[in-house]
Design a protein around this motif. Structure first.
Motif, PDB file in Angstrom:
ATOM      1  N   ILE A 621       0.855  -1.191   0.000  1.00 54.12           N
ATOM      2  CA  ILE A 621       0.000   0.000   0.000  1.00 54.12           C
ATOM      3  C   ILE A 621       0.891   1.240   0.000  1.00 54.12           C
ATOM      4  N   THR A 624      -3.232   6.831  -0.171  1.00 50.62           N
ATOM      5  CA  THR A 624      -4.693   6.912  -0.344  1.00 50.62           C
ATOM      6  C   THR A 624      -5.045   7.438  -1.720  1.00 50.62           C
ATOM      7  N   LYS A 631      -7.271   2.358  -1.445  1.00 49.66           N
ATOM      8  CA  LYS A 631      -5.836   2.147  -1.234  1.00 49.66           C
ATOM      9  C   LYS A 631      -5.129   2.004  -2.581  1.00 49.66           C
ATOM     10  N   THR A 633      -2.118   0.484  -4.506  1.00 53.60           N
ATOM     11  CA  THR A 633      -1.172  -0.606  -4.282  1.00 53.60           C
ATOM     12  C   THR A 633      -0.240  -0.772  -5.482  1.00 53.60           C
TER      13      THR A 633
END
Length: 715
Positions: A621, A624, A631, A633
């Motif tokens: 992660i 934001t 999330k 990633t």
């Protein structure tokens, strides 16, 4: 009102300038009885296989061969996400079709480039919604200067006369799609282990790879051999020295050193006599005008760091700025109808030169020859002189201008002297050559230095003394690796009658159209071979990689490596373009070949040509999502949002096209910075000129759609 469609915005601006139209609107210019709009190259493209049939979304051996019953087109895909159409192309296409339907528009004029691709671009847009009820005409130009534009608009053709050119463009496009989609898919399924880039198979790609592979193997298998020469130094009666090389039965290289050593010993204390003297005046003509391949070869050979692709891009820029004629040409001469225009261009460019008094315009077959012109004349400067050019543009422009001026300078002349010296008791003789430049002529243009070898003044039957002799040892050298220059020459002629020392006149007489690719596509082919990892560059040399070699040695469809086969395909396209062959017959042959090739691969030996190590995504992660709060990633192909299945569009692709233009890829650190502070400081970006720089990058949502674009700041 006449509607003119240009291939690019810059060309539309050139046409608007020629017609003195100042008013620019959203997607077009308008004024003085004309509307000028533009494409961005191709606005539409062929369907992907999955667009025809949902089952083609997954690559399965049973799905191939796949050849659509009807070929369909769609709006060009977004390069960042091929699932969606390119919004810019979609908008411009709508603008063009709205303009076409205007009641005051009485004629539509396609002003796209006068070649296969240009015809295809224009027709794919104009006829997208069916055949227009209005007259469709064609503007055919070799340059975008105001005079040519205005003259061209006075002499427009019906677009229907361009059907053979359109058929050739469609045939090329469909053939490459069918061969590429089918053989790339089946070869990847059969010969590749692991996920990653596909194993690219193409009708132009593979024979070009084979040319490089064959040269590499020649070099590998080359066994050096020693050979020997006997060199003697003689002195004339007025004590002038000169050298001669021993020749026996027209041979100067000997494998047996002992033979020459014996002659060397027999020479001692002997006298020689001049048995023959030949003096000839010889002419040196300038090299022919540039076509694209010769220009690319000249620049890549002379300047470090240049590629054929770069030369084409710079030449295209000069063309669109109206400084040179159409660059994607295979011709090394000018049409005979251009005599008057060429004389004016020469006068413009000669006026400031220190040797201008030596420049004289003449109509010669070397320069003006319809038999050596195919579609477009050779590349020359236009009558417009540039006030400011980039460093790269200056290199290409100067080469084209100089080559043009050379044609009208005096022919260079030199005097060649050949002496034969005979020594009693020997079977052979000693040969000496001298050369003196008499007239510099066209060599002045690029300050080409001629190396003179001056022999002493002697006459037949003069006696000379032997000062010294020696047996010298030499080793045969392997062939040289291909460079872009030599590779382009082989591609241009399919290797027919090709030798590296042959001049351009011989190359120009090779069968028209019999080649690998076209002048416009060869640079792209070389670049793609590098990009897919089949070849690599070491300095100027091109070498096949391990992957490229395995492909040549394993791939069972040998016709695709055969220069003759590929040359015949290109010749067929050339014949279609010239109205001498049928589009349907060509496509039937290509489709049959594809079906047979797919079966050959399926039934061939199971072997791994390419194994790709698996790269696991970390799912780490990074921050934001600015779009939905999800999330972000680290995935296999992108840094993306965990809510992508719910429709979130935020993604940073790892092969991002914008960053790739500056030789960068997004990193985890960069993405973390963007998510945290809305901008990231990136070092070591590379400009178009090749210089390094640093900048702040932002990744912001576009106001008109749901996608994100990069913005650059320098503070």
């Amino acid at each position: 009102m006449k509607l003119i469609l240009a291939e690019k915005p810059s060309v539309a601006k050139n046409i608007a300038d020629a017609l003195k139209i100042k008013t620019k609107k959203d997607g077009y210019f308008e004024g003085n009885g004309h509307i000028i709009t533009w494409a961005f190259g191709h606005l539409v493209e062929l369907y992907d296989a999955k667009d025809y049939d949902g089952k083609m979304r997954s690559w399965r051996m049973d799905n191939f061969p796949f050849i659509p019953e009807e070929f369909k087109y769609k709006v060009k895909s977004n390069p960042r996400n091929r699932q969606y159409p390119d919004s810019g192309a979609q908008k411009q296409l709508k603008t063009i079709h709205t303009l076409m339907k205007r009641n005051d528009v009485t004629m539509i004029i396609s002003a796209c480039d006068y070649d296969r691709e240009g015809q295809l671009i224009g027709d794919s847009i104009i006829y997208r919604g069916g055949r227009p009820k209005k007259q469709v005409s064609r503007l055919l130009l070799n340059e975008w200067t105001p005079k040519e534009v205005l003259q061209g608009l006075e002499n427009i053709n019906s677009n229907e006369t361009m059907k053979p050119l359109r058929d050739a463009g469609i045939s090329r496009q469909w053939a490459d799609w069918v061969i590429g989609i089918n053989l790339t898919s089946v070869a990847t399924l059969k010969y590749q282990k692991g996920k990653g880039k596909a194993l690219n198979i193409g009708r132009v790609l593979l024979p070009t790879l084979k040319i490089i592979y064959d040269r590499d193997k020649e070099i590998e298998n080359f066994k050096p051999e020693d050979y020997f020469k006997l060199i003697a130094t003689f002195q004339t009666q007025d004590e002038k020295d000169y050298e001669g090389t021993y020749i026996e039965k027209n041979r100067e290289k000997f494998k047996e050193k002992e033979t020459l050593e014996a002659i060397h010993q027999a020479l001692q204390n002997k006298q020689g006599v001049i048995s023959d003297k030949k003096v000839e005046k010889k002419k040196e003509f300038p090299p022919f005008l540039f076509n694209l391949s010769n220009l690319q070869g000249y620049i890549t050979n002379k300047y470090k760091g240049w590629t054929s692709d770069k030369v084409l891009k710079v030449a295209q820029s000069l063309y669109e700025k109206k400084f040179i004629t159409y660059p994607r040409t295979s011709s090394i001469a000018l049409e005979e109808s251009l005599v008057g225009k060429t004389a004016n261009v020469l006068k413009t460019h000669a006026e400031d030169l220190p040797y201008k008094d030596e420049i004289k315009f003449m109509k010669t077959k070397r320069v003006f020859n319809n038999a050596k012109v195919e579609s477009h004349s050779a590349i020359i400067p236009t009558y417009l002189k540039p006030k400011r050019l980039s460093a790269d543009e200056q290199i290409v422009y100067t080469a084209i201008k100089n080559r043009f001026i050379m044609q009208f300078m005096p022919i260079a002349e030199y005097e060649e002297t050949k002496l034969t010296t005979k020594v009693d008791g020997l079977k052979g003789v000693f040969s000496s050559k001298g050369k003196v430049q008499l007239i510099e002529g066209w060599k002045k243009v690029e300050k080409i230095q001629s190396k003179d070898t001056i022999l002493p003044l002697v006459h037949v039957n003069d006696h000379v003394s032997l000062l010294d002799s020696k047996v010298t040892t030499h080793v045969t050298k392997p062939p040289k690796h291909h460079t872009e220059r030599t590779l382009l020459r082989v591609m241009e002629t399919c290797g027919k009658s090709y030798k590296e020392e042959e001049n351009e006149e011989i190359m120009g007489s090779i069968l028209t159209g019999f080649s690998i690719g076209t002048a416009a596509t060869r640079a792209e082919t070389i670049k793609k071979l590098k990009d897919v990892g089949y070849i690599t560059a070491q300095g100027k040399n091109l070498l096949s990689t391990d992957l490229g070699r395995r492909l040549v040695e394993t791939f069972p469809v040998q016709n695709l490596f055969d220069l003759e086969f590929t040359g015949r395909l290109e010749k067929a396209l050339s014949d279609i373009q010239n109205g001498k062959a049928n589009k349907q017959e060509f496509l039937h042959m290509v489709f049959s070949f594809t079906n047979e090739s797919v079966e050959t691969i399926k039934n061939g030996q199971d072997i791994i040509i390419n194994e790709i190590a698996s790269t696991k995504n970390t799912n780490e992660i990074l921050g934001t999502c600015p779009e939905c709060g999800g999330k972000i990633t680290d995935g296999y192909k992108a840094f993306g949002c965990s809510n992508w299945k719910k429709g979130c569009k935020f993604v940073v692709w790892k092969n991002d096209k914008f960053l790739a233009t500056m030789r960068k890829k997004p990193t985890k650190t960069m993405v973390k910075e963007l998510l945290k502070g809305k901008r990231a400081f990136v070092k070591g970006l590379t400009s178009k000129k090749g210089s390094k720089f640093n900048a702040y990058l932002r990744y912001e949502k576009n106001p008109e759609n749901d996608y994100y674009s990069w913005k650059m700041e320098f503070k």
